[in-house]
Design an enzyme around this catalytic site. Structure first.
Site, PDB file in Angstrom:
ATOM      1  N   CYS A   1       0.866  -1.192   0.000  1.00  0.00           N
ATOM      2  CA  CYS A   1       0.000   0.000   0.000  1.00  0.00           C
ATOM      3  C   CYS A   1       0.894   1.231   0.000  1.00  0.00           C
ATOM      4  O   CYS A   1       0.744   2.149   0.809  1.00  0.00           O
ATOM      5  CB  CYS A   1      -0.935  -0.015   1.201  1.00  0.00           C
ATOM      6  SG  CYS A   1      -1.810  -1.587   1.422  1.00  0.00           S
ATOM      7  N   ALA A   2       1.822   1.270  -0.953  1.00  0.00           N
ATOM      8  CA  ALA A   2       2.977   2.162  -0.900  1.00  0.00           C
ATOM      9  C   ALA A   2       2.705   3.581  -1.357  1.00  0.00           C
ATOM     10  O   ALA A   2       3.363   4.520  -0.888  1.00  0.00           O
ATOM     11  CB  ALA A   2       4.105   1.577  -1.755  1.00  0.00           C
ATOM     12  N   ALA A   3       1.809   3.777  -2.311  1.00  0.00           N
ATOM     13  CA  ALA A   3       1.610   5.105  -2.892  1.00  0.00           C
ATOM     14  C   ALA A   3       1.000   6.057  -1.845  1.00  0.00           C
ATOM     15  O   ALA A   3       0.245   5.613  -0.984  1.00  0.00           O
ATOM     16  CB  ALA A   3       0.708   5.006  -4.114  1.00  0.00           C
ATOM     17  N   PRO A   4       1.347   7.354  -1.926  1.00  0.00           N
ATOM     18  CA  PRO A   4       2.126   8.039  -2.964  1.00  0.00           C
ATOM     19  C   PRO A   4       3.643   7.928  -2.836  1.00  0.00           C
ATOM     20  O   PRO A   4       4.363   8.529  -3.620  1.00  0.00           O
ATOM     21  CB  PRO A   4       1.676   9.490  -2.814  1.00  0.00           C
ATOM     22  CG  PRO A   4       1.374   9.625  -1.376  1.00  0.00           C
ATOM     23  CD  PRO A   4       0.763   8.314  -0.964  1.00  0.00           C
ATOM     24  N   GLY A   5       4.138   7.188  -1.824  1.00  0.00           N
ATOM     25  CA  GLY A   5       5.521   6.785  -1.912  1.00  0.00           C
ATOM     26  C   GLY A   5       6.512   7.348  -0.912  1.00  0.00           C
ATOM     27  O   GLY A   5       7.706   7.088  -1.041  1.00  0.00           O
ATOM     28  N   GLY A   6       6.075   8.090   0.086  1.00  0.00           N
ATOM     29  CA  GLY A   6       7.034   8.656   1.022  1.00  0.00           C
ATOM     30  C   GLY A   6       7.909   7.616   1.701  1.00  0.00           C
ATOM     31  O   GLY A   6       9.123   7.783   1.812  1.00  0.00           O
ATOM     32  N   LYS A   7       7.298   6.515   2.120  1.00  0.00           N
ATOM     33  CA  LYS A   7       8.063   5.476   2.811  1.00  0.00           C
ATOM     34  C   LYS A   7       8.920   4.683   1.822  1.00  0.00           C
ATOM     35  O   LYS A   7      10.032   4.254   2.167  1.00  0.00           O
ATOM     36  CB  LYS A   7       7.102   4.579   3.594  1.00  0.00           C
ATOM     37  CG  LYS A   7       6.325   5.347   4.668  1.00  0.00           C
ATOM     38  CD  LYS A   7       5.269   4.475   5.328  1.00  0.00           C
ATOM     39  CE  LYS A   7       4.473   5.255   6.352  1.00  0.00           C
ATOM     40  NZ  LYS A   7       3.658   6.341   5.744  1.00  0.00           N
TER      41      LYS A   7
ATOM     42  N   CYS B   1      -2.198   5.154  10.237  1.00  0.00           N
ATOM     43  CA  CYS B   1      -2.368   6.554  10.657  1.00  0.00           C
ATOM     44  C   CYS B   1      -3.751   6.704  11.286  1.00  0.00           C
ATOM     45  O   CYS B   1      -4.583   7.497  10.837  1.00  0.00           O
ATOM     46  CB  CYS B   1      -2.161   7.517   9.493  1.00  0.00           C
ATOM     47  SG  CYS B   1      -3.243   7.240   8.070  1.00  0.00           S
TER      48      CYS B   1
END
Length: 432
Positions: A248-254, A364
């Site tokens: 569940c990566a997007a938008p990609g900060g991690k 979150c």
């Protein structure tokens, strides 16, 4: 031939600025009546407004959502009978009052731009209620009230101090947090951007210019990410090397954090729109990751990874200070639905970690069903996993490690430095 605007055109500027108020009304209707996220509703609601007017519509709607209980209390104090919650007259008054009392719009402009919203309705009532409130000199409370059901729920779970911290957190839009591609450049970017830093690799800016205009954006030296949101990948990068999967990566900060730390990252997400943003962020920062469009409940890796980050879908109640709409559209049924989805995802993905590898689970959310209870259930089912408590030095000063080894950020933490979002983060080691 250019068509002249007419009063029958729903977006005609009966008064200068009315189209942006119509857009704000559409945004509020989408959130409060249909339960849509504010950001998701923005494109359709602002389809007839452009540039600064689009930003104004968003700002008006967001401030109404921050102050909704207090605005309604003012309206109800001067009406003989309460207006229906979804009445256009109430909506128009909310929009007019938040402009006059929060955004600093001159009173005549605040009312003139909303009266066309109730054309054919009780315009005299709207004008009279607005005038009665503004002539009285009344001000909104310094700390906004939370929606009663939210306040009751959070006080029961976390106590009165947390609810007070939440009111403080929502009183104004939060500062802008940046995560740096190179933590060694922290002092440079603090000076360049005129900000402060709560830990290496982090810069916080107050009253920032538009993000794309800030130094370092075009060069990809940093990306926007709340300091609490940066903790999950920090805990993973500290213990892991080799391969990492970011679910569940997007938008990609991690994903960017893990790539910048030197891991070989596979980033998975089901949303094509969000994946597009992930690819854009990778391109801008010149970082690398394999991007996979897939439903993680159906997808599986070819082999287990050294590290796994589950940034699980959730109710998002922890980001209410950035997205105040969650306070009004998230209810217990949604929280329970998200908790069930997380449990399925957690159980499925646990086999994708090598023995001795590291798994970080994060949400979150401020709801224990999406954090503490989720972890307890998982550990009771998976005896091959154990808590791997982080060192306090990996966290911002003021964010503690819980006695049970996980991290929970709450409203009120880091309040003197501008606060942080609400997160639950657990780092686990696969023992066998």
């Amino acid at each position: 031939m250019t068509r002249s605007p007419s009063r029958s055109d729903p977006d005609s500027p009966d008064a200068l600025g009315t189209p942006s108020r119509r857009a704000a009304l559409r945004l509020l209707d989408a959130v409060l009546r249909r339960g849509e996220p504010l950001e998701q509703a923005l494109v359709a609601a602002t389809r007839h407004v452009y540039g600064p007017d689009r930003g104004l519509a968003h700002a008006i709607a967001a401030e109404v959502l921050r102050r909704l209980p207090d605005l309604d209390a003012l309206i109800d104090s001067v009406t003989e009978r309460p207006l229906p919650d979804d009445a256009k007259a109430r909506m128009a008054l909310r929009i007019a009052l938040v402009q006059a009392l929060v955004l600093g719009t001159p009173h005549h402009a605040a009312i003139a731009t909303v009266l066309p919203l109730v054309e054919g309705g009780p315009r005299k009532l709207v004008h009279g209620v607005f005038g009665a409130i503004t002539r009285s000199g009344v001000l909104l409370p310094e700390l906004p009230a939370l929606p009663p059901k939210v306040e009751t729920r959070w006080e029961a779970i976390w106590g009165a101090d947390m609810a007070e911290g939440a009111r403080l957190a929502i009183a104004a839009p939060p500062p802008l947090d940046l995560t740096l591609a190179d933590p060694g450049e922290t002092d440079h970017w603090v000076a360049e951007l005129g900000g402060t830093s709560l830990m290496p690799g982090h810069v916080r800016i107050v009253d920032a210019a538009p993000v794309t205009e800030l130094p370092g954006f075009a060069e990809g030296r940093w990306w926007v990410q709340d300091i609490a949101a940066s903790i999950p990948a920090r805990l993973l990068a500290d213990r892991a090397s080799g391969t990492a999967i970011d679910l569940c990566a997007a938008p990609g900060g991690k994903t960017l954090q893990l790539s910048a730390a030197g891991l070989t990252v596979a980033a998975i997400d089901v949303s094509s729109a969000r994946i597009k943003r992930l690819r854009e962020n990778l391109f801008r920062t010149r970082l690398k990751a394999e991007v996979i469009a897939a439903d993680v409940l159906k997808w599986a890796p070819a082999e287990p990874a050294d590290a796994l980050l589950i940034d699980a879908p959730c109710s998002a109640t922890g980001i209410f200070r950035r997205h105040p709409d969650v306070l009004h559209r998230v209810h217990p049924a949604i929280i329970e639905e998200m908790a069930l989805l997380q449990a399925r995802l957690f159980a499925r993905a646990a086999d994708w970690v090598k023995p001795g590898g590291t798994l970080v689970f994060a949400t979150c959310s401020l709801e224990p069903q999406e954090g503490e209870a989720q972890l307890s259930r998982f550990l009771s089912d998976r005896k091959d996993y154990a808590i791997d408590a982080p060192d306090a030095a990996l966290l911002p000063p003021g964010v503690p490690v819980h006695t049970d080894g996980y991290v929970r950020t709450l409203p009120g933490m880091l309040a003197d430095q501008g606060g942080c979002d609400g997160f639950f983060i657990a780092r686990l080691r696969r023992t066998g």
